[in-house]
Design an enzyme around this catalytic site. Structure first.
Site, mmCIF file in Angstrom:
data_model
loop_
_atom_site.group_PDB
_atom_site.id
_atom_site.type_symbol
_atom_site.label_atom_id
_atom_site.label_comp_id
_atom_site.label_asym_id
_atom_site.label_seq_id
_atom_site.Cartn_x
_atom_site.Cartn_y
_atom_site.Cartn_z
ATOM 1 N N SER A 1 32.999 -54.420 22.521
ATOM 2 C CA SER A 1 31.758 -53.651 22.603
ATOM 3 C C SER A 1 30.702 -54.555 23.231
ATOM 4 O O SER A 1 30.865 -55.784 23.283
ATOM 5 C CB SER A 1 31.332 -53.163 21.217
ATOM 6 N N GLU B 1 26.389 -55.377 23.918
ATOM 7 C CA GLU B 1 25.021 -55.154 23.451
ATOM 8 C C GLU B 1 24.027 -55.374 24.588
ATOM 9 O O GLU B 1 24.122 -56.355 25.322
ATOM 10 C CB GLU B 1 24.703 -56.109 22.297
ATOM 11 N N ALA C 1 10.803 -55.926 17.011
ATOM 12 C CA ALA C 1 10.252 -56.084 15.655
ATOM 13 C C ALA C 1 9.411 -54.865 15.304
ATOM 14 O O ALA C 1 8.583 -54.405 16.086
ATOM 15 C CB ALA C 1 9.395 -57.344 15.588
ATOM 16 N N ARG D 1 17.779 -54.502 8.609
ATOM 17 C CA ARG D 1 16.488 -54.592 7.942
ATOM 18 C C ARG D 1 15.396 -54.746 8.993
ATOM 19 O O ARG D 1 14.380 -54.091 8.965
ATOM 20 C CB ARG D 1 16.449 -55.792 6.980
ATOM 21 N N ASP E 1 12.847 -57.422 11.534
ATOM 22 C CA ASP E 1 11.830 -58.449 11.263
ATOM 23 C C ASP E 1 10.472 -57.779 11.165
ATOM 24 O O ASP E 1 10.169 -56.867 11.925
ATOM 25 C CB ASP E 1 11.790 -59.474 12.412
ATOM 26 N N TYR F 1 26.224 -62.668 8.764
ATOM 27 C CA TYR F 1 25.772 -64.010 9.182
ATOM 28 C C TYR F 1 26.756 -65.069 8.699
ATOM 29 O O TYR F 1 26.630 -65.566 7.577
ATOM 30 C CB TYR F 1 24.364 -64.292 8.612
ATOM 31 N N GLN G 1 17.365 -71.749 26.788
ATOM 32 C CA GLN G 1 17.275 -70.428 26.153
ATOM 33 C C GLN G 1 18.191 -70.357 24.929
ATOM 34 O O GLN G 1 17.792 -69.883 23.866
ATOM 35 C CB GLN G 1 17.671 -69.356 27.171
ATOM 36 N N PHE H 1 16.870 -69.709 21.116
ATOM 37 C CA PHE H 1 17.369 -68.563 20.347
ATOM 38 C C PHE H 1 18.021 -69.019 19.051
ATOM 39 O O PHE H 1 17.821 -68.438 18.000
ATOM 40 C CB PHE H 1 18.461 -67.845 21.156
ATOM 41 N N HIS I 1 32.371 -58.424 20.080
ATOM 42 C CA HIS I 1 31.101 -57.773 20.433
ATOM 43 C C HIS I 1 30.294 -58.763 21.269
ATOM 44 O O HIS I 1 29.938 -59.839 20.792
ATOM 45 C CB HIS I 1 30.345 -57.427 19.142
#
Length: 283
Positions: free
Chosen positions: A14, A16, A50, A105, A107, A143, A210, A214, A264
């Site tokens: 998949s 993103e 966010a 959830r 940020d 995570y 970068q 991140f 993914h």
């Protein structure tokens, strides 16, 4: 919608994307998607800023992907939301023919006071199930190296297990570069009774500054040997990309050998790095 070609290669994938901010960005992303559709992704997910700041862009991108004949899942965060606003959003998703959601959830946007009516992603998952039954296939976050805001690994695992108990179908992990972290997480989660498939999130390495920025922000561990090598390349983009291709392809091979259910890819709205990894893997 797993296709025969990805199944033959033995591993569904998949992809993103993040919603573009300009009409030019939307055009560029449409071209990137056309290149990546050669991989026959099972579905594509689209992120969300966010506090839902890119909500409209997320939905537009999801609709574009669906119109191109692929399954698409909006990221859906609940922080600062009310039950009424979430109910309205779910109704809109259903009206648009969306069957998958990545429930998060999210940020808190800066300067934002409270949590709203949902404190945890597990509250959102439970609410989606109460409101819509089994209509949606729900993906949640995992995570392997602990959520950056978790008190400790045990608390983080309990929060994850709560999302599974609330009705999540599949977990997508934060990216990582240590396969052992992933396998240990799956084992620990199953020990708590959380038995849904855990799909590893894969981040191509194309830009060292970068990546390090991140990773520091999201709590993903970049092993010291990778950091040192990247720093050694300085501004030599070609060497960084060749090294990154080796590292990430090798990680994917270890994961595949360990029997992961799928991969993914965090595409960063670029086609070439993901295509190079998949070519290396024979996908």
């Amino acid at each position: 919608m797993t296709t025969s070609s990805s199944t033959q290669a033995g591993l569904p994938i998949s992809l993103e994307f993040f919603p573009p901010k300009t009409p030019e960005g939307a055009e560029k992303l449409a071209a990137v998607r056309q290149h990546l559709y050669a991989l026959k992704p099972e579905y594509c997910s689209v992120t969300y800023g966010a506090g839902g700041t890119t909500q409209e862009g997320t939905l537009q991108t999801v609709k574009a992907i669906q119109a191109e004949g692929f399954d698409a899942a909006p990221h859906f965060s609940c922080i600062g939301a009310s039950k009424a606003s979430v109910r309205a959003q779910l109704a809109q998703f259903q009206a648009e023919g969306i069957r998958r959601i990545v429930a998060l959830r999210g940020d808190l946007p800066s300067g934002y006071g409270g949590f709203g009516e949902f404190r945890y992603a597990s509250d959102l998952v439970a609410f989606i199930r109460e409101e819509t039954g089994d209509h949606f296939h729900i993906e949640v976050a995992a995570y392997p190296e602990m959520h950056p805001q978790a008190r400790n690994p045990q608390a983080d695992l309990k929060a994850y297990a709560a999302k599974v108990q609330a009705g999540a179908n599949v977990a997508l992990t934060q990216y990582f570069f240590n396969a052992d972290a992933y396998f240990r997480f799956v084992e620990d989660a199953e020990a708590l009774g959380a038995f849904i498939p855990v799909v590893p999130g894969i981040m191509p390495i194309t830009n060292s500054s970068q990546l390090l920025r991140f990773s520091d922000a999201c709590g993903a561990e970049v092993p010291r040997w990778i950091r040192t090598r990247l720093e050694g390349f300085g501004d030599d983009k070609a060497s960084i990309q060749a090294f990154g291709l080796d590292v990430v392809s090798d990680l994917c091979e270890q994961l595949r050998a360990g029997g992961v259910p799928a991969l993914h890819f965090y595409t960063m709205n670029q086609a070439a790095p993901v295509l190079a990894i998949c070519e290396r893997l024979g996908l």
